[in-house]
Design a protein around this motif. Structure first.
Motif, short mmCIF file in Angstrom:
data_model
loop_
_atom_site.label_atom_id
_atom_site.label_comp_id
_atom_site.label_asym_id
_atom_site.label_seq_id
_atom_site.Cartn_x
_atom_site.Cartn_y
_atom_site.Cartn_z
N ARG A 91 0.81 -1.21 0.00
CA ARG A 91 0.00 0.00 0.00
C ARG A 91 0.85 1.26 0.00
O ARG A 91 0.33 2.35 -0.18
CB ARG A 91 -0.92 0.00 1.20
CG ARG A 91 -1.91 -1.14 1.24
CD ARG A 91 -2.82 -1.02 2.42
NE ARG A 91 -3.54 0.23 2.42
CZ ARG A 91 -4.27 0.68 3.44
NH1 ARG A 91 -4.35 -0.04 4.54
NH2 ARG A 91 -4.90 1.83 3.35
N THR A 92 2.16 1.13 0.21
CA THR A 92 3.01 2.30 0.31
C THR A 92 3.51 2.78 -1.06
O THR A 92 3.98 3.91 -1.18
CB THR A 92 4.22 1.99 1.20
OG1 THR A 92 4.92 0.86 0.66
CG2 THR A 92 3.76 1.66 2.62
N VAL A 93 3.47 1.92 -2.08
CA VAL A 93 4.05 2.26 -3.38
C VAL A 93 3.31 3.45 -3.99
O VAL A 93 2.10 3.44 -4.14
CB VAL A 93 4.01 1.05 -4.33
CG1 VAL A 93 4.50 1.45 -5.72
CG2 VAL A 93 4.86 -0.09 -3.79
N SER A 109 -5.22 -4.43 -8.78
CA SER A 109 -6.35 -4.02 -7.96
C SER A 109 -5.93 -3.21 -6.75
O SER A 109 -6.74 -2.59 -6.09
CB SER A 109 -7.14 -5.25 -7.49
OG SER A 109 -6.31 -6.10 -6.70
N ALA A 110 -4.63 -3.26 -6.44
CA ALA A 110 -4.02 -2.43 -5.39
C ALA A 110 -4.41 -2.83 -3.99
O ALA A 110 -3.80 -2.38 -3.04
CB ALA A 110 -4.32 -0.95 -5.59
N SER A 111 -5.43 -3.66 -3.82
CA SER A 111 -5.82 -4.15 -2.50
C SER A 111 -5.93 -3.03 -1.48
O SER A 111 -5.36 -3.06 -0.40
CB SER A 111 -4.82 -5.21 -2.00
OG SER A 111 -4.79 -6.31 -2.87
N GLY A 112 -6.63 -1.99 -1.87
CA GLY A 112 -6.80 -0.87 -0.96
C GLY A 112 -5.69 0.15 -1.04
O GLY A 112 -5.60 1.03 -0.19
N ASN A 113 -4.81 0.02 -2.04
CA ASN A 113 -3.72 0.98 -2.18
C ASN A 113 -4.28 2.35 -2.54
O ASN A 113 -4.79 2.57 -3.62
CB ASN A 113 -2.77 0.49 -3.29
CG ASN A 113 -1.53 1.37 -3.39
OD1 ASN A 113 -1.45 2.41 -2.76
ND2 ASN A 113 -0.57 0.94 -4.17
N ASP A 114 -4.20 3.28 -1.62
CA ASP A 114 -4.71 4.62 -1.87
C ASP A 114 -3.59 5.64 -1.99
O ASP A 114 -3.80 6.82 -1.78
CB ASP A 114 -5.68 5.04 -0.77
CG ASP A 114 -5.02 4.98 0.61
OD1 ASP A 114 -3.87 4.52 0.70
OD2 ASP A 114 -5.67 5.41 1.58
N LYS A 115 -2.35 5.17 -2.34
CA LYS A 115 -1.21 6.08 -2.44
C LYS A 115 -0.55 6.08 -3.81
O LYS A 115 0.19 7.00 -4.13
CB LYS A 115 -0.16 5.73 -1.38
CG LYS A 115 -0.64 5.95 0.05
CD LYS A 115 0.45 5.63 1.06
CE LYS A 115 -0.04 5.87 2.49
NZ LYS A 115 1.02 5.56 3.49
N MET A 116 -0.78 5.07 -4.63
CA MET A 116 -0.09 5.01 -5.92
C MET A 116 -0.57 6.14 -6.82
O MET A 116 -1.75 6.28 -7.09
CB MET A 116 -0.31 3.66 -6.60
CG MET A 116 0.61 3.49 -7.81
SD MET A 116 0.58 1.86 -8.52
CE MET A 116 -1.01 1.90 -9.33
N GLU A 117 0.39 6.94 -7.31
CA GLU A 117 0.09 8.12 -8.11
C GLU A 117 0.43 7.93 -9.58
O GLU A 117 -0.18 8.55 -10.44
CB GLU A 117 0.87 9.33 -7.57
CG GLU A 117 0.56 9.63 -6.12
CD GLU A 117 1.56 10.61 -5.53
OE1 GLU A 117 2.57 10.90 -6.21
OE2 GLU A 117 1.34 11.08 -4.40
N LEU A 118 1.43 7.08 -9.88
CA LEU A 118 1.91 6.95 -11.25
C LEU A 118 2.13 5.49 -11.59
O LEU A 118 2.68 4.72 -10.79
CB LEU A 118 3.21 7.74 -11.44
CG LEU A 118 3.86 7.71 -12.82
CD1 LEU A 118 4.49 9.07 -13.14
CD2 LEU A 118 4.93 6.62 -12.93
N LEU A 119 1.70 5.12 -12.80
CA LEU A 119 1.94 3.78 -13.34
C LEU A 119 2.49 3.92 -14.74
O LEU A 119 1.88 4.56 -15.60
CB LEU A 119 0.64 2.97 -13.37
CG LEU A 119 0.70 1.61 -14.09
CD1 LEU A 119 1.67 0.68 -13.36
CD2 LEU A 119 -0.67 0.98 -14.20
N ASP A 120 3.66 3.33 -14.98
CA ASP A 120 4.29 3.31 -16.31
C ASP A 120 4.31 1.86 -16.78
O ASP A 120 4.92 1.01 -16.13
CB ASP A 120 5.71 3.89 -16.23
CG ASP A 120 6.31 4.10 -17.62
OD1 ASP A 120 5.77 3.55 -18.59
OD2 ASP A 120 7.33 4.80 -17.72
#
Length: 1019
Positions: A461-463, A480-491
């Motif tokens: 969740r920290t990524v 799906s991030a499993s509740g990841n609410d911090k990811m800002e960028l995906l390349d």
């Protein structure tokens, strides 16, 4: 242009010299001749300051403005900070804000920006607005006693002439401009500055720069500190970071990295170096907490955006060629910004010697290139301060007998890691066990790796930034991030194995996605990523067939740099912020998509019209239409121009309406088609009337029998009344059902909403290609529209068969001659037909309409309505006339039914615009039924009534409440016409001859009989 190098070792000395330059210029202008004081060159109105080789310029400009504020030299100091360059228009807006121009002028920016959004114009390409430039010029000229000084930090790459924005600087102007390219550590190459200043468009009179050759280290540090304070202004001071000091340190650190060579990938990792190498530091103890690390991450990103460092430029003089880069990847070495670079002895064959990192306990950033070591017992476990680990072409050395690392040592080491970059190396560190240790990981960059076991990354969740590029792993990547609410960028660029990419809505913080080509991707879905606003797609996608960005915040879907020859499905539902689509080049895509879903008005899943909406007048919509478009603004439809070939073989149902207001305080409920309570009251009243009539046992031979028959409505008439025609007992005909469209066709709903760009002209601009492909047009409950305009001019609407327009309070004309003022290319204007297939026109409740079919002011250029069979006009109180007859332009040869009701200002039904002298005939060869109801101002059916109307098949005429009508101008040949009318009106009619009257059979209402009921059954 005069160039001068000044001797200044401090910010204060440079400021004094600039103030002197301004003062000398004023003195020279005041003491010189009139002729010499009126030219731009003599006044030196535009002054450029370059700082100390670019450094310190913004700090000097700021201090000049501060000191002049307290002096009477200038009436107003205008500071325009565009160091973070957006566009010439943004600069003009900043100037207008400083001049405090009136609100209507400032709204011009919003209106033009909105227009450019729909036209897909890039932010950087937006120019000044001429109307605003005139307002700025007039505002300044109205104050002849005022002098203005503009201090301008130009973050662009060319000189900007402020006079193009309306600010006067030439001629007799006494205003000044002090500006610089430099500032905020944005160091421009001196050659680029000279090139820009010496261009043919240059307007700068004086170029001033400070000599940096004699600067001592102390003086340099002082200038650096002032510049850092300029950059750090506005940064959050509650996070415990000394931002001026941090900004200075970050600048020096970056310049040092640039001087060390081109192996650090500054474009990707510059902020990671600042954070991990301790250049930006939190308060003691904060770095050990998740919140503290998140604060560090966010703050350093904010600083990078403010500094605008051109690291690529500064690095380029030392960057190796691509060949040298590849050779460097094969040289076994380790590097660190703090300790430099160290080669692995060639005798070791790339193997890291035992104990190499024992003496580097404070190492924070480490890059290993072409090294071999045991990934189960890494040699850098002893580096307890390591935050950034980069492995480039490293392999797992299983030949050496080393002890497997202690699990607890591995956990402690990877738990401290913030950034991991792995390129073409062993994927052991990407195993679930290892990733589970990385509880503080914020950035993960994976290139050319086997990513088969990366599912555990989704649990981190920290990524905040995830890059997976050039992978050959096959399958479908679900994130799906499993509740990841911090990811800002995906390349996700350059992957050659994945067939599908699905990023689910759980990535609630994702703002940016980058995909630069992929040879295997077939399906891309970002459905539900509500904060996704930056989508960068480019390169070749040879297999891509479906793209879904439903529920995102993307403003412009830019596919201009994409080659996707198989893209066949595009889903853009619930994209409320979408303004434009930029398609791939014509030779890199299909002619048009087989499936297109666009909705900028409704929530996800609302792709069909509800039963309530259907009851209020909107026609039912099949959910299976191949193209479904629901647009908040018709200008979005202009983006479909590159795929307009779809409307060649396919047809469209066009629906235009305004979303009902949230409360009845805006408009009464009838405008929206009534509410449930009103429908119940109306139904109850009608049933009560029917019951009263039944109790008096009315029958066909008694009084009011015709009223009883009229109240026995069919289900279609009842529905018609519910949709707006409340006098159902007076309606002679019900609106025919629209033609059916197959599922392969298009449904388009346009929401008529007032925006700032439409304040002056409330019109719906339907693109010409959609007009020419429309089969059904339904305009209803539209509160703002005043006209329907097809663009470009010349649209024929020749596929339209059914048109219904109702409840549009501001609509002035249903069909305007503007539709046909320009003939399509290659066609003769005199032979052009419009509305050739139109069968039904049903118009009702247009309180402001003066024309249904407006006569053009120019010479007739087309023929229209050759197949129209039904014209129904209801409740248009300001209607001037119903039908223009500029023969031979209009053709009514197929009209069978004409019905006009409750049009209080109507004086003539058919307005004759011909100028032909003599008696001729106006022909309605198929007209069968005429119904005129409650037209109190009607004087004649044909005006001016100079000749009869030929209607050989006329069967019925029904007239009520038309007491001003004196004649029946129809020549019906040998036919006998039933005329249902009031007896008093019939007795007053004037006939051309007895023979003319003999062709009409009067039928009078039975309530004119002498025997009348004493009571009313309507109680």
């Amino acid at each position: 242009m005069r160039t001068e190098v000044i001797a200044a070792d401090t910010i204060d000395e440079a400021v004094q010299r600039i103030l002197k330059e301004l003062k000398e210029d004023d003195d020279a202008a005041a003491g010189g001749t009139a002729a010499s004081s009126t030219t731009t060159t003599s006044r030196h109105n535009v002054i450029y300051f370059d700082g100390w080789d670019g450094l310190g310029a913004s700090a000097v400009l700021r201090e000049v403005g501060r000191r002049l504020t307290a002096r009477p030299d200038f009436s107003q100091i205008i500071h325009i900070d565009c160091s973070k360059w957006e566009s010439r228009r943004a600069m003009q807006r900043a100037l207008a804000e400083q001049l405090q121009l009136p609100r209507p002028v400032m709204e011009m920016f919003d209106a033009q920006d909105e227009e450019d959004d729909y036209n897909g114009v890039d932010q950087g390409s937006r120019l000044e607005i001429p109307k605003v430039a005139r307002e700025i010029y007039q505002h300044v000229q109205k104050q002849p006693s005022h002098r203005f000084l503009v201090i301008f930090n130009n973050g662009g790459c060319e000189e900007i002439d402020l006079e193009s924005s309306g600010f006067p600087l030439s001629g007799y102007s006494r205003n000044k401009l002090l500006w610089s390219f430099q500032g905020g550590f944005r160091l421009y190459d001196r050659m680029k500055v000279d090139e820009a200043l010496k261009s043919t468009r240059a307007t700068t009179d004086v170029v001033v720069s400070a000599d940096s050759s004699s600067l001592t280290q102390g003086k340099f540090s002082d200038i650096l500190r002032h510049e850092a304070e300029e950059v750090a202004g506005g940064m959050n001071s509650t996070d415990g970071i000394d931002w001026p000091a941090a900004a200075a340190n970050c600048f020096l650190y970056t310049m040092r990295l640039c001087g060390m060579g081109g192996h650090y990938d500054l474009a990707t990792h510059i902020c990671n170096y600042w954070r991990c190498d301790g250049v930006i530091q939190l308060r003691q103890g904060d770095a050990a907490t998740d919140d503290g690390v998140d604060t560090l991450w966010q703050s350093s990103d904010d600083l990078k955006r403010k500094m605008q460092l051109d690291a690529d430029y500064h690095q380029s003089p030392h960057s190796p060629s691509p060949v040298a880069r590849r050779l460097h990847e094969r040289i076994a070495c380790w590097t660190s910004p703090t300790y430099g670079s160290m080669l692995i002895p060639s005798s070791q064959c790339g193997r890291i010697p035992n104990g190499m990192f024992q003496q580097y306990d404070n190492l924070s950033v480490l890059k290993l290139s072409a090294c071999a070591f045991s990934f189960k017992a890494p040699p850098f476990l002893c580096c307890h301060s390591l935050r950034f680990l980069w492995l480039d072409h490293c392999r797992d050395d299983e030949s050496r007998r080393v002890r497997v690392g202690n699990r607890e040592d591995l956990r402690r080491f990877f738990q401290r890691l913030w950034v991991l970059d792995m390129r073409y190396s062993s994927s052991t560190l990407l195993s679930k066990e290892m990733v589970d240790f990385m509880t503080q990981l914020r950035g993960l960059n994976v290139m050319g790796q086997d990513t088969q076991g990366m599912s555990s990354v989704q649990e981190r969740r920290t990524v905040r930034k995830l890059r997976i590029t050039k992978s050959r792993t096959s399958g479908v990547f679900w994130f799906s991030a499993s509740g990841n609410d911090k990811m800002e960028l995906l390349d996700f660029s350059g992957n050659s194995g994945y067939r599908g990419l699905h990023v689910e809505s759980s990535c609630s913080s994702l703002e940016t996605i980058i995909i630069d080509g992929s040879s295997a991707l077939e399906v891309i879905s970002f459905k539900g990523c509500a904060k996704l606003k930056n989508l960068f797609l480019s390169g070749l996608f040879p297999r891509l067939s479906s793209l879904d960005i439903t529920g995102t915040a993307v403003k412009t879907l830019d596919l201009n740099a994409v080659a996707a020859p198989k893209l066949d499905e595009l889903l853009l539902l619930d994209c409320g912020k979408l303004f434009a689509i930029r398609w791939p080049p014509q030779d890199k895509r299909k002619r048009y998509l087989d499936k297109l879903r666009i909705d900028t008005t409704q929530k996800e899943g609302s792709t069909t019209v509800t039963a309530a909406a259907t009851a209020k007048g909107r026609l039912p919509v099949p959910a299976e239409f191949s193209w479904y478009i629901s647009a908040r603004d018709a200008r979005l439809l202009g983006s479909l121009g590159p795929v307009k070939d779809y409307f060649g073989p396919n047809r469209a149902h066009v629906d235009i309406s305004t979303t009902p207001p949230p409360s009845p305080t805006h408009l009464h409920a009838d405008v929206a088609g009534g509410n449930d309570r009103g429908d119940r009251i109306k139904s109850r009243n009608r049933k009560q009337v029917q019951g009263n009539l039944q109790r008096v046992k009315c029958h066909r031979k008694t009084c009011y029998a015709d009223v009883t028959d009229a109240l026995k409505d069919t289900s279609m008439q009842q529905q018609q009344a519910d949709e707006g025609d409340h006098d159902v007992w007076a309606v002679m005909w019900v609106c025919p059902a629209p033609p059916k469209l197959e599922s392969k066709n298009c449904y388009t709903h346009i929401e008529d909403q007032m925006t700032k760009a439409k304040l002056q002209t409330a019109r719906i601009a339907v693109p010409g290609f959609m007009c020419d492909g429309a089969r059904i047009l339904h305009v209803h409950n539209s509160l703002f529209i005043s006209s329907i305009v097809a663009t470009p001019l010349g649209s024929s609407w020749n596929e339209l068969k059914w048109c219904r327009v109702e409840r549009c309070p501001k609509l002035e004309c249903v069909f305007s001659p503007q539709f046909g003022e320009a003939a399509p290319e290659g066609n003769s204007s005199r032979s052009m037909d419009i509305f050739r297939e139109l069968r039904t026109i049903w118009v009702s409740h247009l309180p402001n309409a003066r024309h249904v079919l407006e006569y053009p002011s120019k010479e007739p250029l087309y023929r229209a309505f050759t197949n129209l069979t039904l014209l129904h006009i209801y409740c248009c109180p300001r209607l001037v006339h119903a039908i223009p007859f500029p023969s031979p332009m209009m053709s009514w040869e197929s009209l069978e039914t004409l019905e006009i009701m409750w049009c209080g200002d109507l004086r003539v039904v058919i307005k004759d615009y011909t100028t032909t002298s003599g008696i001729i005939f106006i022909g309605f060869p198929r007209l069968k039924h005429i119904h005129l109801h409650e037209l109190p101002m009607l004087q004649s059916i044909l005006g001016p009534a100079r000749f009869p109307i030929f209607a050989p098949y006329l069967e019925t005429v029904k007239i009520r409440g038309c007491w001003g009508l004196k004649t029946m101008p129809f020549d019906v040949g040998k036919n006998l016409v039933e005329c249902d009318c009031e007896k008093d009106w019939w007795d007053r009619l004037k006939w051309r001859s007895r023979e003319h009257a003999s062709h009409y059979k009067p039928i009078h209402p039975r309530y004119y009989k002498k025997t009348m009921l004493r009571g009313s059954p309507l109680r």
